[in-house]
Design a protein around this motif. Structure first.
Motif, short mmCIF file in Angstrom:
data_model
loop_
_atom_site.label_atom_id
_atom_site.label_comp_id
_atom_site.label_asym_id
_atom_site.label_seq_id
_atom_site.Cartn_x
_atom_site.Cartn_y
_atom_site.Cartn_z
N GLY A 16 0.80 -1.23 0.00
CA GLY A 16 0.00 0.00 0.00
C GLY A 16 0.83 1.27 0.00
O GLY A 16 0.37 2.30 0.49
N THR A 17 2.03 1.19 -0.55
CA THR A 17 2.90 2.37 -0.62
C THR A 17 3.36 2.59 -2.05
O THR A 17 3.05 1.81 -2.94
N THR A 18 4.11 3.65 -2.24
CA THR A 18 4.73 3.94 -3.53
C THR A 18 6.24 3.79 -3.38
O THR A 18 6.75 3.65 -2.27
N ILE A 19 6.94 3.84 -4.51
CA ILE A 19 8.40 3.76 -4.49
C ILE A 19 8.97 4.80 -5.46
O ILE A 19 8.52 4.88 -6.61
N PRO A 20 9.90 5.61 -5.00
CA PRO A 20 10.54 6.56 -5.92
C PRO A 20 11.32 5.83 -7.01
O PRO A 20 11.86 4.74 -6.78
N ILE A 65 2.69 2.87 -9.14
CA ILE A 65 3.39 2.71 -7.87
C ILE A 65 4.72 3.49 -7.86
O ILE A 65 5.19 3.93 -6.82
N ALA A 66 5.33 3.66 -9.04
CA ALA A 66 6.61 4.38 -9.15
C ALA A 66 6.36 5.88 -9.30
O ALA A 66 5.60 6.31 -10.17
N VAL A 67 6.99 6.66 -8.43
CA VAL A 67 6.75 8.10 -8.39
C VAL A 67 8.07 8.88 -8.28
O VAL A 67 9.12 8.32 -8.00
N LYS A 68 7.92 10.19 -8.49
CA LYS A 68 9.08 11.07 -8.33
C LYS A 68 9.44 11.19 -6.85
O LYS A 68 8.55 11.31 -6.00
N LYS A 69 10.71 11.12 -6.56
CA LYS A 69 11.19 11.20 -5.18
C LYS A 69 10.81 12.55 -4.57
O LYS A 69 10.97 13.59 -5.18
N LYS A 106 -6.67 1.96 -7.08
CA LYS A 106 -7.06 0.69 -7.71
C LYS A 106 -5.91 -0.31 -7.65
O LYS A 106 -6.14 -1.50 -7.40
N ALA A 107 -4.70 0.15 -7.91
CA ALA A 107 -3.53 -0.75 -7.87
C ALA A 107 -3.33 -1.29 -6.46
O ALA A 107 -3.09 -2.50 -6.28
N PHE A 108 -3.42 -0.42 -5.46
CA PHE A 108 -3.29 -0.88 -4.07
C PHE A 108 -4.35 -1.94 -3.75
O PHE A 108 -4.04 -2.98 -3.18
N GLU A 109 -5.60 -1.66 -4.09
CA GLU A 109 -6.69 -2.58 -3.79
C GLU A 109 -6.51 -3.92 -4.51
O GLU A 109 -6.70 -4.97 -3.90
N TYR A 110 -6.15 -3.86 -5.78
CA TYR A 110 -5.99 -5.10 -6.54
C TYR A 110 -4.89 -5.97 -5.96
O TYR A 110 -5.08 -7.15 -5.70
N TRP A 111 -3.70 -5.38 -5.76
CA TRP A 111 -2.55 -6.19 -5.34
C TRP A 111 -2.62 -6.60 -3.88
O TRP A 111 -2.02 -7.59 -3.49
N LYS A 112 -3.38 -5.86 -3.07
CA LYS A 112 -3.57 -6.27 -1.67
C LYS A 112 -4.32 -7.59 -1.62
O LYS A 112 -4.10 -8.41 -0.74
#
Length: 114
Positions: A16-20, A65-69, A106-112
């Protein structure tokens, strides 16, 4: 498709998080220098390929899920939005940041749950 990046994005989405982008590069041992446009294009290609695969399989765009730092709220690079428009996923006039927030959720919900 880069399976290492794909699995890392799945893992992060499940939490449920993002990653730079820089952390994704480092944790997946990608030999890329984001000061180099060719290398930035390479990560965009990797992420685009993953999201096209997810879209083809009727799943949310995993590259959300991939975002700017340091972006608060989290925000992906322009390549994400370009792909969204290429795939025709955003309604005409829909704010791109609102679309991103919905796609990320949606991505968080699906992959959870998968």
């Amino acid at each position: 498709m880069n399976k290492i990046v794909y699995e890392k994005l799945n893992e992060v989405a499940r939490s449920g998080t993002t990653i730079p982008y820089t952390d994704l590069k480092n944790e997946c041992n990608l030999n890329l220098d984001f000061d180099n446009i060719k290398d930035r294009n390479e990560i965009a290609h990797i992420l685009g390929e993953i999201s096209r695969y997810e879209h083809k399989n009727n799943r949310p765009l995993l590259s959300a899920i991939a975002v700017k730092k340091g972006s608060h709220p989290p925000d992906p690079a322009d390549g994400f939005y370009n792909l969204v428009d290429e795939l025709g996923l955003r309604s005409k006039g829909e704010d791109r940041k609102i679309f991103f927030a919905k796609e990320l959720r949606k991505a968080f919900e699906y992959w959870k749950n998968n």
